[in-house]
Scaffold this active site. Structure first.
Site, mmCIF file in Angstrom:
data_model
loop_
_atom_site.group_PDB
_atom_site.id
_atom_site.type_symbol
_atom_site.label_atom_id
_atom_site.label_comp_id
_atom_site.label_asym_id
_atom_site.label_seq_id
_atom_site.Cartn_x
_atom_site.Cartn_y
_atom_site.Cartn_z
ATOM 1 N N ASN A 6 -2.038 4.375 3.634
ATOM 2 C CA ASN A 6 -2.396 2.975 3.383
ATOM 3 C C ASN A 6 -1.625 2.041 4.304
ATOM 4 O O ASN A 6 -0.398 1.952 4.215
ATOM 5 C CB ASN A 6 -2.089 2.603 1.930
ATOM 6 C CG ASN A 6 -2.366 1.130 1.675
ATOM 7 O OD1 ASN A 6 -3.515 0.703 1.670
ATOM 8 N ND2 ASN A 6 -1.323 0.339 1.480
ATOM 9 N N GLU A 7 -2.339 1.368 5.196
ATOM 10 C CA GLU A 7 -1.848 0.214 5.968
ATOM 11 C C GLU A 7 -0.686 0.501 6.921
ATOM 12 O O GLU A 7 -0.062 -0.431 7.421
ATOM 13 C CB GLU A 7 -1.482 -0.953 5.035
ATOM 14 C CG GLU A 7 -2.711 -1.590 4.405
ATOM 15 C CD GLU A 7 -2.418 -2.849 3.599
ATOM 16 O OE1 GLU A 7 -1.240 -3.188 3.384
ATOM 17 O OE2 GLU A 7 -3.386 -3.496 3.168
ATOM 18 N N MET A 8 -0.393 1.781 7.188
ATOM 19 C CA MET A 8 0.748 2.041 8.073
ATOM 20 C C MET A 8 0.401 1.852 9.546
ATOM 21 O O MET A 8 1.251 1.453 10.338
ATOM 22 C CB MET A 8 1.321 3.426 7.808
ATOM 23 C CG MET A 8 2.192 3.413 6.547
ATOM 24 S SD MET A 8 2.345 5.008 5.739
ATOM 25 C CE MET A 8 2.818 6.062 7.076
ATOM 26 N N SER A 58 -5.960 3.453 6.380
ATOM 27 C CA SER A 58 -6.800 2.355 5.887
ATOM 28 C C SER A 58 -5.919 1.113 5.907
ATOM 29 O O SER A 58 -4.867 1.106 5.263
ATOM 30 C CB SER A 58 -7.285 2.641 4.465
ATOM 31 O OG SER A 58 -8.193 1.650 4.033
#
Length: 709
Positions: A290-292, A354
């Site tokens: 997530n979002e990394m 994502s």
């Protein structure tokens, strides 16, 4: 976001246990899953990989298994593996195969792979919610020595094909899930752990949440990478309810170690979870984190740091440690995980992060290809109208907060705490800007509420309206946008948050709104000034025949103009049903006294309706709608007819009860508009332990006017 307690990324446990912007810092510790002792003799099944191959017209599905067997003792045992597939109607197919010894090879290896396959003719296909049924086939794999059963594995599978299609098009590259050849518009939400303490989660509470998602026409949940890999029963329930799962690996919003030991630990973790989950028909995608990727590209994780030489600022390359950690990220999410999946689950698509464009470290939140997280409306304090500026290929996160239902607030706040900025109300708000942003956006839309309970009601409506505005826009553009996953479905404790279902599973106004804006056939109005563009968007695989009826009317029901249009709505697309220019009828003088009411009808039945204003809600010259309820009982259900003398906005039905009995009743619709020209009927179960008479007396109703009068 992440890491309220530092050091979390070094421990493989749910990242959100260290604190998140919707949850407490409660790093639970201890053994929390079942423990068992396994003993075996002769041989055992160490792994089973089920795959399916569909012929071109889905008349035959070939199910194959690869069974991994560990043999301890070859002496005079005839080892066989048997696969039995049980169809939903009880019919069974059985195949078996014998394990043979390969002379000298025994000396070197006690592991074997065995391959079995079975053909299923005229298969019953598994479909996502809204597209068809969810028939499940039972599979039993047994290992025998002679007539002794040594080991057994059982599971259920759904017969379906799934691909993530990314093809060049007019706007860049698509990002569309196809199931059984049908392009699916993903309608759903993001899933966080359903409790701060995982052992509190029961099958009943899980089923309540997943059933509620299905009832709101959702067909996909994204298991967000800041929690933990869900229990088997979560996937079992999603298989049953037709909910596709976007499964993140458990990495979120943080820089993780890059050393060999950490990588080896992750490799084992990934393989164990992939093998456990891969057979589920609900599994639609594996996603790295997530979002990394956004962190490395947009959040300054690899920034160049200014350094001073001779008093002159120069840009030297960033911290070399960060470069090593970024290389580690690259290795883990662009090499390690996809390589493991190519081996362990080649049938499920993989996506690196994502949000991502799919091209490493390039524009991870772009709108040309890949998926997108859009947070300008919440964190950026932009108005809801900003949603219409966005045309992502797949919107995997966006959201707006609300307080939970008043009955939920009563579980953590005493009467003296019932104030938006009290210590307790701010303690149950983990977004540092939270309650202030709710209040600010509220002043854009509504009048100031007269009391705390009205504030709670308005916050619920605000959230529902904002998300509706975005989703309707993206569904109208369904040829370009292939899915919307609301942040978020559920809560892990009673709190103000982005959830549509609160900690107790109670439906917030957003969840009722989702049931309407995720309906298979959606009526929506795109208003620009005094012009109304009416759209009907269909997710059905067949054409739909019906009619649009519209009225321009005063708030007290005087009809200024009206019309009806029969239409055939083609499958899987958006249709513009009409454009109405009211610049003559609607002026500065009367714009606060009129409303555009639009309804979808089929076979003399009102399917849905909407009310679109020409001025903000807060400026409407609203009259008291003097709501009247006519309640009848039919087959153990209440039928509630609601009539209004003037436009009633966001009508809320609820059961008043001291003992909390009716708190969890789900109405067929709620927080809806009622025009004086059209009664609305909703149904509800009679609360458990109540008579129909008690339910009738306990029913309460309010609408927008009541929040400030």
């Amino acid at each position: 976001g992440s890491g309220a307690i530092p050091g979390g990324p070094h421990l493989r446990k749910a990242p959100c246990h260290w604190g998140w912007d919707w949850g407490p810092q409660l790093p639970a510790i201890g053994i929390w899953k079942d423990i068992r002792l396994e003993g075996y003799t002769t041989a055992s099944l160490t792994g089973v990989h089920l795959r399916q191959q569909h012929d071109d017209d889905d008349n035959i599905v070939t199910v194959t298994i690869t069974a991994d067997i560990e043999v301890e003792d070859w002496s005079d045992n005839e080892l066989t593996v048997r696969m039995t597939i049980t169809a939903p109607d009880g019919e069974t197919h059985t195949v078996e195969s014998e394990l043979t010894t390969l002379d000298d090879e025994i000396a070197f290896s006690n592991r074997r792979n065995l391959f079995l396959q079975s053909e299923i003719h005229n298969p019953q296909l598994w479909w996502p919610n809204g597209y068809g049924d969810q028939p499940l086939y039972g599979v039993e794999i047994t290992l025998h020595a002679g007539n002794r059963t040594l080991d057994k594995r059982t599971c259920r599978i759904g017969l379906r094909t799934l691909e993530l299609v990314q093809e060049p098009d007019a706007w860049g590259k698509s990002f569309t899930f196809y199931v059984n050849g049908v392009p699916i518009f993903a309608k759903g939400a993001n899933w966080i752990p359903a409790d701060s303490f995982p052992t509190r989660v029961t099958r009943a509470s899980l089923e309540g949440l997943i059933r509620s998602a299905a009832q709101a026409h959702m067909n996909m949940l994204r298991v967000w990478g800041g929690g933990y890999y869900p229990e088997d029963m979560f996937f079992d329930l999603c298989d049953e309810y037709g909910i596709l799962i976007w499964e993140d690996f458990m990495f979120a919003c943080a820089i993780y170690p890059a050393d060999a030991e950490f990588f080896e630990n992750v490799r084992v973790e990934a393989i164990e979870n992939i093998r456990r989950i891969r057979h589920h028909p609900s599994l639609a995608l594996w996603c790295g984190n997530n979002e990394m990727e956004s962190g490395w590209v947009d959040w300054g994780w690899s920034v160049e740091r200014p350094s001073s030489a001779d008093g002159v600022e120069t840009n030297q390359p960033g911290d070399p440690l960060n470069q090593r950690l970024k290389d580690g990220y690259d290795r883990m999410f662009h090499r390690l995980l996809p390589e493991i999946l190519a081996e362990e689950d080649p049938d499920t698509p993989y996506w690196p992060s994502s949000s991502s464009s799919g091209t490493p470290f390039e524009n991870p939140n772009g709108q040309v290809q890949g998926d997108c997280h859009y947070w300008d409306v919440w964190h950026g304090r932009k108005p809801f109208t900003a949603y219409r500026s966005q045309f992502p290929r797949f919107m995997s996160e966006f959201g707006f907060q609300a307080l939970p239902r008043f009955k939920t607030i009563q579980t953590y706040a005493a009467p003296e705490d019932m104030n938006l900025t009290s210590y307790i109300m701010e303690h149950h708000q983990r977004s540092w800007v939270g309650n202030g942003l709710i209040a600010a956006q509220m002043t854009d839309t509504f009048r100031m509420p007269k009391d705390f309970e009205s504030l709670v009601y308005l916050s619920l409506i605000l959230q529902a309206e904002g998300i509706r505005y975005g989703v309707e826009h993206w569904r109208r553009n369904r040829q370009r946008v292939s899915g919307t996953l609301i942040w978020q479905l559920d809560d892990c404790w009673p709190v103000a948050s982005w959830a549509s279902l609160d900690y107790f599973g109670r439906w917030k106004a957003l969840h009722y709104a989702a049931k309407r804006f995720y309906a298979p056939v959606l009526l929506s109005v795109e208003e620009t000034g005094t012009t109304m563009n009416v759209h009907v968007t269909s997710d059905l695989t067949d054409p739909w025949d019906g009619a649009v009826r519209w009225r321009l009317e005063s708030l007290t029901g005087e009809v200024l103009e009206a019309g009806e249009k029969a239409l055939r709505v083609p499958a899987l697309q958006d249709t513009r049903a009409g454009v109405f220019d009211f610049s003559r009828q609607v002026t500065d003088a009367n714009q606060r006294k009129v409303v555009f009411v639009c309804e979808l009808w089929q076979n003399d039945e009102r399917v849905s309706g909407s009310a679109t204003l020409f001025a903000p809600n807060k400026h409407l010259e609203m009259k008291d709608p003097a709501l009247k309820l006519n309640v009848t009982e039919q087959d153990g259900e209440l039928h509630i007819e609601v009539r209004a003398a003037a436009l009633a906005r966001f009508v809320e039905l609820d059961f008043a009860d001291e003992a909390d009995i009716g708190a969890d009743v789900i109405f067929s619709d709620n927080y809806f508009d009622v025009s004086p020209n059209q009664a609305v009927t909703v149904t509800a179960p009679i609360p458990e332990g109540w008579t129909a008479e008690q339910a009738r007396e306990g029913l309460r109703v309010r609408s927008l006017v009541d929040s400030y009068r």
